[in-house]
Design a protein around this motif. Structure first.
Motif, PDB file in Angstrom:
ATOM      1  N   CYS A   9      -7.067 -31.787  -9.895  1.00  0.00           N
ATOM      2  CA  CYS A   9      -7.415 -33.664  -9.893  1.00  0.00           C
ATOM      3  C   CYS A   9      -7.263 -34.710 -11.166  1.00  0.00           C
ATOM      4  O   CYS A   9      -6.994 -35.851 -10.715  1.00  0.00           O
ATOM      5  N   ARG A  10      -7.878 -34.393 -12.316  1.00  0.00           N
ATOM      6  CA  ARG A  10      -7.771 -34.918 -13.230  1.00  0.00           C
ATOM      7  C   ARG A  10      -6.910 -34.934 -13.570  1.00  0.00           C
ATOM      8  O   ARG A  10      -6.154 -36.031 -14.735  1.00  0.00           O
ATOM      9  N   MET A  15      -7.759 -40.562 -11.842  1.00  0.00           N
ATOM     10  CA  MET A  15      -8.395 -39.290 -11.691  1.00  0.00           C
ATOM     11  C   MET A  15      -8.956 -38.201 -12.712  1.00  0.00           C
ATOM     12  O   MET A  15     -10.145 -37.721 -12.584  1.00  0.00           O
ATOM     13  N   GLU A  16      -8.697 -38.737 -14.178  1.00  0.00           N
ATOM     14  CA  GLU A  16      -8.689 -38.491 -15.067  1.00  0.00           C
ATOM     15  C   GLU A  16     -10.255 -38.199 -14.953  1.00  0.00           C
ATOM     16  O   GLU A  16      -9.620 -36.655 -16.116  1.00  0.00           O
ATOM     17  N   THR A  17     -11.352 -38.593 -14.769  1.00  0.00           N
ATOM     18  CA  THR A  17     -12.874 -38.196 -14.918  1.00  0.00           C
ATOM     19  C   THR A  17     -13.110 -37.322 -13.881  1.00  0.00           C
ATOM     20  O   THR A  17     -13.954 -36.738 -13.442  1.00  0.00           O
ATOM     21  N   CYS A  18     -12.296 -36.504 -12.508  1.00  0.00           N
ATOM     22  CA  CYS A  18     -13.332 -36.132 -11.718  1.00  0.00           C
ATOM     23  C   CYS A  18     -12.519 -34.132 -11.961  1.00  0.00           C
ATOM     24  O   CYS A  18     -11.824 -34.119 -12.606  1.00  0.00           O
ATOM     25  N   GLY A  20     -12.659 -32.557  -9.457  1.00  0.00           N
ATOM     26  CA  GLY A  20     -11.973 -31.174  -8.498  1.00  0.00           C
ATOM     27  C   GLY A  20     -10.877 -29.998  -9.114  1.00  0.00           C
ATOM     28  O   GLY A  20      -9.592 -30.812  -9.729  1.00  0.00           O
ATOM     29  N   GLU A  21     -10.806 -29.197  -8.554  1.00  0.00           N
ATOM     30  CA  GLU A  21      -9.575 -28.123  -8.706  1.00  0.00           C
ATOM     31  C   GLU A  21      -9.433 -27.525  -8.247  1.00  0.00           C
ATOM     32  O   GLU A  21     -10.160 -26.929  -7.516  1.00  0.00           O
ATOM     33  N   HIS A  37      -9.539 -32.459  -0.194  1.00  0.00           N
ATOM     34  CA  HIS A  37     -10.028 -32.826  -1.060  1.00  0.00           C
ATOM     35  C   HIS A  37     -10.425 -34.609  -1.619  1.00  0.00           C
ATOM     36  O   HIS A  37     -11.339 -36.260  -1.934  1.00  0.00           O
ATOM     37  N   ALA A  41     -14.421 -36.637  -1.614  1.00  0.00           N
ATOM     38  CA  ALA A  41     -14.659 -36.705  -2.731  1.00  0.00           C
ATOM     39  C   ALA A  41     -14.061 -38.696  -3.135  1.00  0.00           C
ATOM     40  O   ALA A  41     -14.337 -38.806  -4.355  1.00  0.00           O
ATOM     41  N   HIS A  42     -13.021 -39.329  -2.167  1.00  0.00           N
ATOM     42  CA  HIS A  42     -12.243 -40.249  -2.864  1.00  0.00           C
ATOM     43  C   HIS A  42     -12.486 -41.247  -1.485  1.00  0.00           C
ATOM     44  O   HIS A  42     -11.519 -41.867  -1.852  1.00  0.00           O
TER      45      HIS A  42
END
Length: 64
Positions: A9-10, A15-18, A20-21, A37, A41-42
């Motif tokens: 996700c980053r 979304m660089e601080t997320c 999630g992968e 996700h 998450a969002h």
């Protein structure tokens, strides 16, 4: 041995601080996990993603 695919996700703009992968055995499975996700998450509704957004996101799915 089958290929795996991953999405972080980053890597998505904004979304660089997320953290999630997801990793799965097929691109279709990765898409389902990405959508889940996004909801959890969002608080996004993946059904609202237009074709341009989906095309962009597809470039972020990588063979592992």
């Amino acid at each position: 041995m089958s290929e795996a695919y991953t999405y972080a996700c980053r890597d998505c703009e904004g979304m660089e601080t997320c953290p999630g992968e997801v990793t799965a055995g097929s691109k279709d499975e990765v898409w389902k996990l990405m959508e889940l996700h996004a909801v959890i998450a969002h608080n996004e509704d993946p059904s609202s993603w237009d074709e341009e957004t989906r095309a962009y996101l597809s470039t972020l799915i990588r063979a592992k």
